[in-house]
Design a protein around this motif. Structure first.
Motif, short mmCIF file in Angstrom:
data_model
loop_
_atom_site.label_atom_id
_atom_site.label_comp_id
_atom_site.label_asym_id
_atom_site.label_seq_id
_atom_site.Cartn_x
_atom_site.Cartn_y
_atom_site.Cartn_z
N LEU A 31 0.82 -1.21 0.00
CA LEU A 31 0.00 0.00 0.00
C LEU A 31 0.86 1.26 0.00
O LEU A 31 0.38 2.35 -0.32
N PHE A 32 2.15 1.12 0.35
CA PHE A 32 3.04 2.27 0.30
C PHE A 32 3.25 2.75 -1.13
O PHE A 32 3.74 3.85 -1.35
N VAL A 33 2.87 1.92 -2.09
CA VAL A 33 2.87 2.36 -3.49
C VAL A 33 1.98 3.59 -3.64
O VAL A 33 2.27 4.50 -4.43
N LEU A 34 0.90 3.64 -2.88
CA LEU A 34 -0.07 4.72 -3.01
C LEU A 34 0.51 6.07 -2.60
O LEU A 34 0.01 7.11 -3.02
N ILE A 35 1.54 6.05 -1.76
CA ILE A 35 2.20 7.32 -1.43
C ILE A 35 2.84 7.91 -2.67
O ILE A 35 2.76 9.12 -2.92
N GLY A 36 3.48 7.05 -3.48
CA GLY A 36 4.04 7.53 -4.74
C GLY A 36 2.97 8.09 -5.65
O GLY A 36 3.16 9.14 -6.29
N GLU A 82 3.28 22.04 4.89
CA GLU A 82 2.14 21.58 5.70
C GLU A 82 2.36 20.17 6.25
O GLU A 82 1.79 19.79 7.27
N LEU A 83 3.20 19.38 5.59
CA LEU A 83 3.47 18.02 6.05
C LEU A 83 4.23 17.99 7.38
O LEU A 83 4.38 16.92 7.98
N VAL A 84 4.70 19.13 7.82
CA VAL A 84 5.40 19.18 9.11
C VAL A 84 4.48 18.71 10.23
O VAL A 84 4.95 18.24 11.28
N ILE A 85 3.18 18.79 10.01
CA ILE A 85 2.21 18.41 11.03
C ILE A 85 2.29 16.91 11.35
O ILE A 85 1.99 16.49 12.48
N ILE A 86 2.70 16.08 10.39
CA ILE A 86 2.75 14.64 10.65
C ILE A 86 4.06 14.19 11.28
O ILE A 86 4.21 13.01 11.60
N LEU A 122 -1.45 3.18 13.75
CA LEU A 122 -0.70 4.44 13.76
C LEU A 122 -0.16 4.77 12.38
O LEU A 122 -0.25 5.92 11.91
N LEU A 123 0.41 3.77 11.70
CA LEU A 123 0.90 3.98 10.34
C LEU A 123 -0.22 4.36 9.38
O LEU A 123 -0.06 5.24 8.53
N GLY A 124 -1.36 3.70 9.54
CA GLY A 124 -2.50 4.01 8.69
C GLY A 124 -2.98 5.43 8.87
O GLY A 124 -3.25 6.15 7.89
N PHE A 128 -0.47 7.80 7.34
CA PHE A 128 -0.59 7.78 5.88
C PHE A 128 -1.77 8.62 5.41
O PHE A 128 -1.64 9.46 4.51
N VAL A 129 -2.94 8.41 6.00
CA VAL A 129 -4.15 9.13 5.58
C VAL A 129 -4.00 10.62 5.82
O VAL A 129 -4.30 11.45 4.94
#
Length: 327
Positions: A23-28, A248-252, A288-290, A293-294
């Motif tokens: 599912l990490f493919v979906l990050i790409g 904005e990704l600094v939030i994660i 937590l990973l899910g 990711f979301v």
């Protein structure tokens, strides 16, 4: 052996419980959509993008399954020294080496067949995925027997998955290098954590080396130091990507730190130490990973000006990334 038992063994060989990794493919794919959206608003192609992303995940599942079969085939002689893996089909003599090799060919060919439906870059990435399995498992190179390279080589499957998701939607450009290496180092952290669990499970290095040669060169301290190095590299490289492309990704970041901390805790847990593969099956970590990711994907498509103002970072322009020579 009857047909039912054969099917059960094949299913175990392709390890469907490991498929969620793909599912990490979906990050790409999400990053490719983000980049395309920044260049020009995307309209009327959402179903096409979703379908291509689905194909990328399917390719990753098929190629990874082929690699798992090859792993079991090549590790049969050493798996007999592992308390759990000695029951694998090839090691236990329930499936012959010839049949296992044929199964590898079927899954590898299926992955390539689906890749052909997408584009040339996805085909090349799939070939690299399959080649990584060969280099990692097959003699004379067999990188899994070489200390440090066993971790680095296996972790390279992480950016390969990123490439599959990205190239399925955007074949003309290479993903940001900062993120590629962050993905790689993050995978190396996870592999080092697995090595730590294996050392705990298998005991003295001389005995552990009967199962995996590279374990003879590791100690608990050296593995922990590697984990710290890979985690630090991941954090710095990810910071470069966030500052350059989407602040904005600094939030994660706190969520990612919690993920890393959770894996360290799991790796040193006696309960996980009794079953090395359980490191990747922790329900709490999976949730937590899910969530990370979301939330990360959602943040890609949100602009929070106050975050940029607070951190005093200018809004970035998005010049073309490295081209893929029109492939």
């Amino acid at each position: 052996m009857d047909a039912r038992r054969f099917v059960v063994n094949v299913v175990r060989m392709i390890r469907p419980d490991y498929w969620p990794k793909n599912l990490f493919v979906l990050i790409g794919s999400a990053l490719a959509v983000f980049y395309l959206q920044e260049l020009s608003p995307i309209t009327g192609t959402i179903y096409f993008l979703v379908f291509r992303s689905f194909l990328a995940v399917l390719i990753a599942v098929l190629a990874a399954s082929a690699n798992y079969i090859l792993n079991e085939l090549c590790d049969a002689k050493t798996d007999i020294h592992h308390p759990a893996k000695r029951m694998r089909a090839v090691a236990a003599g329930e499936i012959s080496a010839t049949v296992a090799l044929c199964l590898w060919g079927v899954f590898a060919a299926a992955g390539l067949a689906v890749a052909v439906l997408v584009n040339t870059m996805v085909v090349l990435t799939t070939l690299v995925f399959l080649a990584s399995g060969i280099l990692y498992n097959v003699k004379p190179l067999r990188l899994k027997d070489i200390p440090y390279l066993d971790i680095i080589a296996e972790a390279f499957n992480n950016p390969i998955r990123l490439f599959l998701g990205w190239f399925a939607l955007l074949a003309s450009r290479v993903p940001p290098l900062s993120l590629i290496f962050a993905y790689w180092m993050g995978g190396a952290f996870l592999m080092a954590a697995k090595r730590l669990v294996e050392i705990e499970r298998l005991g003295p290095s001389a005995h552990a080396a009967q199962y995996r040669k590279s374990l003879a060169f590791y100690t608990k301290d050296s593995i922990v130091l590697q984990m710290f190095f890979y985690a630090t590299m991941t954090a710095f490289l990810l910071g470069v990507f966030i500052a350059r492309y989407h602040v904005e990704l600094v939030i994660i970041i706190p969520l990612l730190a919690a993920c890393f901390t959770g894996y360290v805790k799991a790796a040193i847990s006696p309960a996980v130490g009794n079953e090395p593969e359980a490191l990747y099956k922790q329900k709490g970590l999976a949730v937590l990973l899910g969530c990370t990711f979301v939330i990360g994907v959602l943040l890609l498509f949100v602009k929070l000006d106050f975050v940029r103002r607070v951190l005093n970072i200018q809004e970035p322009s998005l010049p073309p990334l490295w081209p893929t020579a029109g492939m």
